[in-house]
Design a protein around this motif. Sequence first.
Motif, PDB file in Angstrom:
ATOM      1  N   LYS A 287      -2.922  -2.949   2.597  1.00  0.00           N
ATOM      2  CA  LYS A 287      -3.221  -4.285   3.131  1.00  0.00           C
ATOM      3  C   LYS A 287      -1.999  -4.780   3.881  1.00  0.00           C
TER       4      LYS A 287
ATOM      5  N   GLU B 263      -7.116  -4.779   5.961  1.00  0.00           N
ATOM      6  CA  GLU B 263      -7.189  -3.977   4.745  1.00  0.00           C
ATOM      7  C   GLU B 263      -8.035  -2.762   5.058  1.00  0.00           C
ATOM      8  N   GLY B 264      -7.502  -1.589   4.719  1.00  0.00           N
ATOM      9  CA  GLY B 264      -8.257  -0.364   4.951  1.00  0.00           C
ATOM     10  C   GLY B 264      -7.367   0.844   4.939  1.00  0.00           C
ATOM     11  N   GLU B 265      -7.822   1.864   5.645  1.00  0.00           N
ATOM     12  CA  GLU B 265      -7.131   3.146   5.690  1.00  0.00           C
ATOM     13  C   GLU B 265      -6.095   3.157   6.815  1.00  0.00           C
ATOM     14  N   TRP B 266      -4.967   3.800   6.516  1.00  0.00           N
ATOM     15  CA  TRP B 266      -3.863   3.936   7.466  1.00  0.00           C
ATOM     16  C   TRP B 266      -3.528   5.405   7.632  1.00  0.00           C
TER      17      TRP B 266
ATOM     18  N   GLY C 116     -11.919   0.024   7.921  1.00  0.00           N
ATOM     19  CA  GLY C 116     -11.118  -1.120   7.533  1.00  0.00           C
ATOM     20  C   GLY C 116     -11.743  -2.427   7.945  1.00  0.00           C
TER      21      GLY C 116
ATOM     22  N   GLY D 202       0.817  -1.209   0.000  1.00  0.00           N
ATOM     23  CA  GLY D 202       0.000   0.000   0.000  1.00  0.00           C
ATOM     24  C   GLY D 202       0.838   1.241   0.000  1.00  0.00           C
TER      25      GLY D 202
ATOM     26  N   HIS E  45      -4.588   3.966   1.685  1.00  0.00           N
ATOM     27  CA  HIS E  45      -5.136   2.606   1.618  1.00  0.00           C
ATOM     28  C   HIS E  45      -4.007   1.576   1.548  1.00  0.00           C
TER      29      HIS E  45
END
Length: 189
Positions: free
Chosen positions: A21, A32-35, A44, A9, A19
């Motif tokens: 994984k 998996e999602g936003e960081w 996420g 990502g 974004h």
Amino acid sequence: SDSGNVYKGSFHEGLRQGHGKQVFGVGGSMFEGEWRAGDPHGTGSMVHMLKGEFSGRYVGDYRRGKREGSGTWQFANGDVYRGQWSGGRIDGVGIYQAHDGYTVSAIWQRVEWKDARSKQNAPDGVGLKWQTGAEICAWDPINAKWSIVTEAKARELQEEHSLPWQPTSPLPSLTELTPELRQPFDDVY
């Protein structure tokens, strides 16, 4: 890396950002999602694995790496909790639907997800429980017991405490997805 963690990502200044994984260790959990600033932050999905076995899945909001806001937890046995989270724990109003046919809508405080299955029958605040069939029970947190109530009384408690009403259909089950849980992460390896 030596830890077995794999991330795919976006980065910003050397930290996971945007974004992405991540698989945590070989046969481990997957997010998996936003960081933001290296931590899950935003929305996420986390698939929890314990020694290579599915132990649960959370889909919802994160803040600074912890479950925070609204989210749904699917237990390995098929039970589902949907509601409020704070500091990584079930905290606030939510609804717990057991795979064997009853539903609890209640207020819980700072419950670890791994303790939720045992805690769901003894909420920290007022609660409603629908058994299989038409019976409705109300939880009395002062006397720590369930009592059968009329639908009118249940609706009164539901409104007074902003509890979700029993869903007309089961909460979404994620258990059937178990064989495919790794599929979205295949491109990470």
